[in-house]
Structures are given as structure tokens and as C-alpha cells.
Design a protein around this motif. Structure first.
Motif, PDB file in Angstrom:
ATOM      1  N   VAL A 223     -18.591  28.524  -4.149  1.00  0.00           N
ATOM      2  CA  VAL A 223     -17.308  28.500  -4.883  1.00  0.00           C
ATOM      3  C   VAL A 223     -17.543  28.397  -6.392  1.00  0.00           C
ATOM      4  N   ALA A 224     -18.544  27.581  -6.764  1.00  0.00           N
ATOM      5  CA  ALA A 224     -18.760  27.310  -8.199  1.00  0.00           C
ATOM      6  C   ALA A 224     -19.776  28.286  -8.791  1.00  0.00           C
ATOM      7  N   THR A 225     -19.302  29.458  -9.149  1.00  0.00           N
ATOM      8  CA  THR A 225     -20.214  30.450  -9.741  1.00  0.00           C
ATOM      9  C   THR A 225     -20.681  29.962 -11.122  1.00  0.00           C
ATOM     10  N   LYS A 226     -21.884  30.348 -11.452  1.00  0.00           N
ATOM     11  CA  LYS A 226     -22.503  29.872 -12.699  1.00  0.00           C
ATOM     12  C   LYS A 226     -21.636  30.165 -13.913  1.00  0.00           C
ATOM     13  N   GLY A 233     -15.473  21.806 -13.261  1.00  0.00           N
ATOM     14  CA  GLY A 233     -14.837  20.705 -12.518  1.00  0.00           C
ATOM     15  C   GLY A 233     -15.854  19.923 -11.699  1.00  0.00           C
ATOM     16  N   VAL A 234     -16.792  20.639 -11.056  1.00  0.00           N
ATOM     17  CA  VAL A 234     -17.821  19.969 -10.231  1.00  0.00           C
ATOM     18  C   VAL A 234     -18.668  19.046 -11.110  1.00  0.00           C
ATOM     19  N   LYS A 235     -18.934  19.479 -12.333  1.00  0.00           N
ATOM     20  CA  LYS A 235     -19.757  18.665 -13.254  1.00  0.00           C
ATOM     21  C   LYS A 235     -19.067  17.317 -13.526  1.00  0.00           C
ATOM     22  N   VAL A 236     -17.752  17.357 -13.705  1.00  0.00           N
ATOM     23  CA  VAL A 236     -17.008  16.103 -13.955  1.00  0.00           C
ATOM     24  C   VAL A 236     -17.124  15.172 -12.739  1.00  0.00           C
ATOM     25  N   ILE A 237     -16.976  15.761 -11.542  1.00  0.00           N
ATOM     26  CA  ILE A 237     -17.074  14.935 -10.317  1.00  0.00           C
ATOM     27  C   ILE A 237     -18.476  14.329 -10.216  1.00  0.00           C
ATOM     28  N   ARG A 238     -19.496  15.148 -10.511  1.00  0.00           N
ATOM     29  CA  ARG A 238     -20.883  14.636 -10.407  1.00  0.00           C
ATOM     30  C   ARG A 238     -21.113  13.509 -11.410  1.00  0.00           C
ATOM     31  N   GLU A 239     -20.450  13.573 -12.557  1.00  0.00           N
ATOM     32  CA  GLU A 239     -20.648  12.514 -13.568  1.00  0.00           C
ATOM     33  C   GLU A 239     -19.890  11.236 -13.204  1.00  0.00           C
ATOM     34  N   ASP A 240     -18.653  11.404 -12.701  1.00  0.00           N
ATOM     35  CA  ASP A 240     -17.784  10.221 -12.529  1.00  0.00           C
ATOM     36  C   ASP A 240     -17.797   9.608 -11.118  1.00  0.00           C
ATOM     37  N   ALA A 241     -18.035  10.429 -10.099  1.00  0.00           N
ATOM     38  CA  ALA A 241     -17.879   9.918  -8.726  1.00  0.00           C
ATOM     39  C   ALA A 241     -18.942   8.901  -8.298  1.00  0.00           C
ATOM     40  N   PRO A 242     -20.227   9.036  -8.720  1.00  0.00           N
ATOM     41  CA  PRO A 242     -21.212   8.047  -8.225  1.00  0.00           C
ATOM     42  C   PRO A 242     -20.791   6.605  -8.509  1.00  0.00           C
TER      43      PRO A 242
END
Ligand SMILES: NC(=O)c1ccc[n+]([C@@H]2O[C@H](COP(=O)([O-])OP(=O)(O)OC[C@H]3O[C@@H](n4cnc5c(N)ncnc54)[C@H](OP(=O)(O)O)[C@@H]3O)[C@@H](O)[C@H]2O)c1
Length: 268
Positions: A223-226, A233-242
Motif C-alpha cells: 500500500v505504501a509506495t515509496k 502516514g506510516v512513518k508517523v505511526i512508526r514514530e509515535d506508536a511504540p
């Protein structure tokens, strides 16, 4: 013929009875159930044709007894029935935070801990299983077979139950809470809440189906093409979700510790 008893016909107990009967895992004629408030058990009997009785009769007449009361209520129920819970009976407790060791101390039946998920209402999801050292191979087989009719089963170490229960039994609540926040964030951007909820729900259901034969990372990659929008959006989740999930595990662990302290007091 094996007879089955259910003590506690609340949310989980009644779901298990309805689904086991619906899936023909157990014949309704072989089920006896009891509940503190009898009207609730009567309502379940009306839709399943099971028989209703007292805790004592359920314990006396059943070979396999499901304990489906809340963790703090388990000790009182087992103390009341102690003389009926003999080694010939199999006790399956679905209560969180009541250990196999505690169950063994409270009765002399063979014991199993099962931790189902309300997703079994739709015959999906996972029931965690851990077996007492007095459970036989036949007990393991019977318990696994029963729960397999309403979803997957995972045989796990009892010491992992709490973290794993977050991933299975609690997770539907977490997913719904996360998606609700997603909807509310869209609402803040002028989208009507009802519309946002409908779109997100439908997309979530479609995502779940895609995940039947795709890993999380595989789906993200497709879904997340380069350099695209989803990647941002995925980058934000990876930064904030942990940090959020770390806090979630700490909070649920603290709650387990509180309940365990109170169940130990209730057992005395
Ligand atoms: N809900 C879940 O998603 C889930 C998932 C995994 C495991 N569990 C476990 O399942 C257990 C039940 O949870 P629940 O959500 O079903 O709670 P619940 O809806 O409150 O059901 C508990 C039931 O136990 C009955 N009860 C209490 N004391 C009793 C007694 N002495 N004799 C007979 N019945 C008695 C209650 O009767 P009344 O009608 O009088 O209140 C109530 O119907 C808990 O131990 C929980 O840890 C729940």
C-alpha cells in the motif's frame, strides 16, 4: 457421554454456550448452566434449549465444568463447591488472573485455563490455553477440540498469558478504540463522523481479509509506495506508536497486578 456445566452465563459464558451449541461441538441436552441472577440463565436457555440449575447441581452432574465468573468471584464459587470438585471432573476456568496453582489449591479437579476472545462470536480469533499438571492428554484434546470449533487455539505458557491476552482477548477493544480516534481526527478536519466511521469500518474489514494471506509488513509494502502519501502516514505511526503501546502494556500489567493481589485475598 460427557456432560458439560457452565457456572456464570454473563457475556463470555453465554457466548461460549451459544457458539458451542451452534457449532454442534456440544449437544444442548448435555449442557447444564447456572448464574447468580437466574433470569439471565433463563434467557440463555430460551435460545439454546440448555437446562438451568444451581451451581451445586451443575458441579454435581457435569463431567466438564466451565467457570465463567469474574476473577474476584472464582474463589467463593470454588469454595462453595469444593467437596463436589473431585479429581474425576475437569474444570475449565476462563477467569483472568486466577492461576492454575490457585485453581489447584481451591479444588481437587483436573484444571485448565482458557482465555477466549469475544471475536469467537464470529468464529474468529484465538483462545489461549494452559493446562494444569494434573490435566490428562484426553483433557488437552477435548479442550482444544471444543475451542477449535469457535476459532483458533494457542497452547501457551501460563507466564505469558497476560501479554498474550492483550494481543487476543483485549485487542478487539484496542482496535476499536484506535479506529475511533482515527474517525475523530477526520471529524476535526470537517468530515461527518457517521461517514468517517462507515468508511473506516468497511476498510478495516477489507484489510482483515487481505491479512488472511499477507503479513503486516507485506501489506504495508504493497500500500505504501515509496515516496507516496501512505508512506508519510506510516512513518508517523512508526514514530509515535511504540511509546503508546509500551504505555498500554505497562497500564494493563499494573491492572493485572492489582486484580491478582485482590484474588489472592479472596482465596484466603
Ligand atoms: N468478556 C471477555 O471478553 C472475556 C474474555 C476472556 C476471559 N474473560 C473472563 O470471563 C469471565 C467472565 O467475564 P464476563 O465478561 O462474561 O463477565 P460478566 O458478564 O460479568 O459475567 C459474569 C457472570 O458470572 C455470574 N456470577 C457471579 N457470581 C456468581 C456465582 N456465585 N454463581 C453463579 N454465577 C455467578 C454473574 O451473574 P449476575 O448475572 O448476577 O451478574 C454474571 O452473569 C471473567 O473472569 C473474565 O476474566 C472474559
Amino acid at each position: 457421554m460427557t456432560s458439560f456445566g457452565f457456572i456464570g452465563t454473563g457475556h463470555l459464558g453465554s457466548m461460549l454456550v451459544r457458539k458451542f451449541v451452534q457449532m454442534e461441538a456440544v449437544d444442548s441436552g448435555d449442557i447444564l448452566a447456572s448464574n447468580r441472577t437466574p433470569e439471565k440463565a433463563d434467557r440463555l436457555a430460551q435460545v439454546t434449549n440448555i437446562r438451568i440449575s444451581t451451581n451445586r447441581t451443575v458441579a454435581e452432574l457435569s463431567d466438564v465444568i466451565f467457570i465463567c465468573v469474574r476473577p474476584l468471584e472464582v474463589a467463593d464459587v470454588l469454595k462453595e463447591l469444593e467437596f463436589l470438585l473431585t479429581p474425576e471432573k475437569l474444570l475449565i476456568s476462563v477467569a483472568g488472573d486466577v492461576s492454575l496453582k490457585a485453581l489447584r489449591e481451591l479444588c481437587s479437579s483436573r484444571v485448565v485455563r482458557a482465555f477466549p476472545s469475544m471475536t469467537s462470536e464470529r468464529l474468529k480469533g484465538v483462545t489461549l490455553l494452559a493446562f494444569g499438571d494434573n490435566a490428562t492428554a484426553a483433557d488437552r484434546h477435548l479442550t482444544s477440540q471444543l475451542f477449535r470449533t469457535i476459532g483458533e487455539v494457542a497452547h501457551v505458557e501460563e507466564t505469558d498469558f497476560e501479554v498474550l491476552a492483550d494481543l487476543t482477548s483485549c485487542a478487539p477493544g484496542y482496535f476499536a478504540a484506535l479506529l475511533r480516534e482515527f474517525v475523530l481526527a477526520a471529524k476535526c478536519r470537517g468530515i461527518e463522523e457517521e461517514l468517517a466511521e462507515r468508511l473506516v469500518k468497511e476498510t478495516f474489514l477489507g484489510t482483515a481479509l487481505l491479512l488472511e494471506d499477507e503479513s503486516f509488513q507485506g501489506l504495508i509494502t504493497s500500500v505504501a509506495t515509496k515516496g507516496g502519501i501512505t508512506e508519510a502516514g506510516v512513518k508517523v505511526i512508526r514514530e509515535d506508536a511504540p511509546a503508546m503501546f509500551d504505555r498500554l502494556f505497562l497500564a494493563t500489567q499494573a491492572r493485572h497486578d492489582q486484580v491478582k493481589k485482590r484474588t489472592v485475598l479472596a482465596e484466603r
